[in-house]
Design a protein around this motif. Structure first.
Motif, mmCIF file in Angstrom:
data_model
loop_
_atom_site.group_PDB
_atom_site.id
_atom_site.type_symbol
_atom_site.label_atom_id
_atom_site.label_comp_id
_atom_site.label_asym_id
_atom_site.label_seq_id
_atom_site.Cartn_x
_atom_site.Cartn_y
_atom_site.Cartn_z
ATOM 1 N N LEU A 240 -18.964 -39.925 -27.422
ATOM 2 C CA LEU A 240 -20.433 -39.842 -27.497
ATOM 3 C C LEU A 240 -20.955 -38.413 -27.605
ATOM 4 N N MET A 241 -20.336 -37.466 -26.879
ATOM 5 C CA MET A 241 -20.858 -36.099 -26.909
ATOM 6 C C MET A 241 -20.481 -35.374 -28.200
ATOM 7 N N LEU A 242 -19.731 -36.070 -29.079
ATOM 8 C CA LEU A 242 -19.436 -35.538 -30.412
ATOM 9 C C LEU A 242 -20.218 -36.310 -31.474
ATOM 10 N N ASP A 243 -21.114 -37.208 -31.028
ATOM 11 C CA ASP A 243 -21.905 -38.010 -31.959
ATOM 12 C C ASP A 243 -22.860 -37.110 -32.751
ATOM 13 N N LEU A 244 -23.028 -37.456 -34.016
ATOM 14 C CA LEU A 244 -23.847 -36.628 -34.911
ATOM 15 C C LEU A 244 -25.301 -36.508 -34.422
ATOM 16 N N ASP A 245 -25.839 -37.583 -33.843
ATOM 17 C CA ASP A 245 -27.231 -37.539 -33.359
ATOM 18 C C ASP A 245 -27.340 -37.156 -31.885
ATOM 19 N N THR A 253 -18.894 -34.051 -34.371
ATOM 20 C CA THR A 253 -18.253 -34.528 -35.585
ATOM 21 C C THR A 253 -19.366 -35.086 -36.494
ATOM 22 N N SER A 254 -19.029 -35.677 -37.624
ATOM 23 C CA SER A 254 -20.083 -36.024 -38.572
ATOM 24 C C SER A 254 -20.346 -37.516 -38.681
ATOM 25 N N SER A 255 -19.951 -38.271 -37.654
ATOM 26 C CA SER A 255 -20.196 -39.717 -37.708
ATOM 27 C C SER A 255 -20.918 -40.179 -36.449
ATOM 28 N N SER A 256 -21.322 -41.451 -36.451
ATOM 29 C CA SER A 256 -21.937 -42.057 -35.265
ATOM 30 C C SER A 256 -20.808 -42.599 -34.408
ATOM 31 N N THR A 257 -20.543 -41.906 -33.319
ATOM 32 C CA THR A 257 -19.359 -42.253 -32.512
ATOM 33 C C THR A 257 -19.701 -43.229 -31.390
ATOM 34 N N GLY A 258 -20.993 -43.528 -31.229
ATOM 35 C CA GLY A 258 -21.411 -44.409 -30.136
ATOM 36 C C GLY A 258 -21.514 -45.856 -30.564
ATOM 37 N N ILE A 259 -22.243 -46.622 -29.758
ATOM 38 C CA ILE A 259 -22.319 -48.072 -29.988
ATOM 39 C C ILE A 259 -23.005 -48.402 -31.330
ATOM 40 N N GLY A 260 -23.952 -47.528 -31.744
ATOM 41 C CA GLY A 260 -24.629 -47.766 -33.029
ATOM 42 C C GLY A 260 -23.646 -47.763 -34.184
ATOM 43 N N CYS A 333 -24.074 -43.139 -20.589
ATOM 44 C CA CYS A 333 -24.237 -44.550 -20.189
ATOM 45 C C CYS A 333 -25.523 -45.127 -20.777
ATOM 46 N N LEU A 334 -26.594 -44.319 -20.769
ATOM 47 C CA LEU A 334 -27.876 -44.804 -21.303
ATOM 48 C C LEU A 334 -27.737 -45.158 -22.774
ATOM 49 N N ILE A 335 -27.106 -44.287 -23.520
ATOM 50 C CA ILE A 335 -27.054 -44.476 -24.976
ATOM 51 C C ILE A 335 -26.107 -45.613 -25.363
ATOM 52 N N ASN A 336 -24.951 -45.653 -24.738
ATOM 53 C CA ASN A 336 -23.954 -46.640 -25.166
ATOM 54 C C ASN A 336 -24.019 -47.976 -24.423
#
Ligand code: GDP
Ligand code: IMO
Ligand code: MG
Length: 438
Positions: A240-245, A253-260, A333-336
């Motif tokens: 998550l802490m490497l998520d693009l947004d 990194t350059s992708s959406s690494t979280g639940i989205g 936790c909030l985001i994912n």
């Protein structure tokens, strides 16, 4: 359309997800391997071969202890009954895919007929990797410390709508023309770096043939699996802490690494997802550059690096280490929306006299109520810690949670309480059996 499964309004929830909650290398591969025993399909939904997931498992008739390093392929493949799937959100470097498959076969894992790739997935080429390196050089002192696997440049091609997808390989003339244009564009931007464009095109003609049996329409594949009640496990890559947004941009990194990224990368609706396990290390590590509020530079850091074997699987770099950061964990936790957590590498804290966890950030004397977006703020936060007495250990032979020392359980239960999410799995060693289920 007859071939597409009929949509259903009923929540399915037969998809389970494993996601990295920190800056990567939390131990996602190990949990994925354990959970793969009870699923039909293990899928990657985002990222590429920038990931490095290590699995230690006893395999084959002789039960030989074997170490596997997965980068692009799903770790679930260690289980011989599990099918692997690379979804549309993944970026695929085809030569790496084949070399990883060959390595698995050499280690005795038959993968024939067990790996499928979405025709919508984008391709990563060697020139993307060259450009990844050139971009880093251009950034000089503020470089990101990427894995140089071409991930950023490949997702840039995708976002700028000039990328090549897997299905393009099967209209080869069109592929070759688009490829030449793409390389020309990179030459214009980065100068004429050494690159054999025509040689690469010829190589891809051969790759396309070898890849053909693996290619599926990713949407039909995953929805047919859902419609026939197959159990699907999604193996998150990066974290998550490497998520693009939502990560520490631009050190991400350059992708959406979280639940989205699970929904967009596989083309599935949120209601198909049941369990979301957040994997968190009992401390924090980070590879590459970027702020890290709880980073340590003392003998405790050396302890975490040495006892925790904190060397990158993909690049061999020594990982930066520090205390667990619960401010970051709450944000994650909030985001994912994790439904439960897997705390890993608790055994690495054995023998540390006093263990700290970050519980708050202050900036210019005031308590922050958010995880700051602005890295210049994050770099200057004053971290508030809670200190716990450590335990002697070793805890790696423990098989029941209740057998852990009192101080160790107090640490785990404090984390659980702070996050408000149950810690269902506790890792006490690298092997499959070193996992306590609560
Ligand atoms: P991933 O990228 O999240 O899959 O994690 P990595 O595989 O890159 O890094 C985690 C490392 O820690 C691997 O070498 C694992 O074998 C190892 N590991 C996983 N869980 C545990 C644990 O509970 N204790 C110890 N000591 N090692 C673990
Ligand atoms: P797993 O799946 C740790 C980091 C890189 C760099 C930044 C951007 O093993 O947890 P990239 O090559 O993606 O453009 O690099 O992201 N990074 C990881 N760090 N574990 C990973 O994956 C990572 N994937 C990318 O070190 O800082
Ligand atoms: Mg890793």
């Amino acid at each position: 359309m007859a071939s597409l499964p009929k949509p259903s309004v009923a929540p399915k929830t037969q998809v389970s997800v494993v996601l990295g909650s920190q800056w990567g290398d939390e131990g996602k591969g190990k949990l994925t391997d354990i959970l793969a025993a009870d699923v039909d399909i293990c899928a990657r939904c985002a990222g590429g071969n920038n990931a490095g997931h290590t699995i230690v498992a006893n395999i084959g008739p002789d039960n030989v202890k074997t170490k596997f390093d997965f980068h692009l392929l799903p770790s679930g493949l260690v289980n011989p009954r599990c099918i692997g799937f690379l979804g549309s959100g993944v970026v695929v470097h085809v030569p790496s895919l084949f070399s990883e498959l060959d390595t698995l076969e050499k280690k005795g894992l038959k993968c024939d007929g067990r790996l499928f790739v979405s025709d919508r997935a984008h391709l990563v080429f060697d020139f993307h990797q060259v450009v990844d390196g050139l971009k880093e050089v251009e950034l000089g002192g503020s470089s990101i410390g990427t894995t140089k696997k071409g991930i950023g440049p490949a997702y840039s091609s995708k976002a700028s709508r000039s990328g090549l997808r897997v299905h393009h390989l099967y209209d080869f003339e069109l592929f070759a023309n688009k490829f030449r244009k793409l390389v020309e564009g990179r030459f214009k931007r980065y100068g004429n770096f050494e690159y054999d464009t025509e040689g690469e095109i010829a190589r891809y003609r051969a790759f396309a043939e070898r890849l053909r049996p693996l290619i599926v329409d990713g949407v039909t594949f995953i929805h047919s699996a859902l419609a026939s009640n197959r159990r699907i496990l999604v193996e998150g890559a990066n974290a998550l802490m490497l998520d693009l947004d939502y990560g520490t941009y631009p050190f991400v990194t350059s992708s959406s690494t979280g639940i989205g990224g699970v929904c967009t990368g596989l083309g599935i609706p949120p209601l198909a997802i049941g369990t979301v396990v957040g994997v968190m290390k009992a401390y924090t590590s980070r590879v590459g550059a970027g702020p890290f509020p709880t980073e340590l530079f003392d003998e405790t850091c050396v302890h975490l690096q040495e006892v925790g074997a904190e060397y990158g699987t993909t690049t061999g770099r020594r990982r930066r280490c520090g205390w667990l950061d619960l401010v970051m964990m709450r944000y994650s936790c909030l985001i994912n929306g994790y439904t439960c957590m897997n705390l890993t590498k608790l055994d690495v804290l054995d023998g540390i006299k006093e263990i700290k966890v970050a519980t708050g950030y202050r900036y210019q004397g005031k308590e922050l109520t958010s995880f700051p977006a602005d890295l210049s703020v994050l770099a200057k936060v004053e971290v508030e810690y809670k200190t716990f007495p450590g335990w002697e250990g070793p805890i790696s032979e423990v098989t029941e949670y209740s057998q852990l020392p009192d101080t160790c359980r107090a640490y785990v239960e404090y984390l659980e309480d702070f996050m408000g999410i149950p810690i269902t799995w506790v890792g006490v060693g690298p092997g499959r059996l070193s996992m306590l289920r609560r």
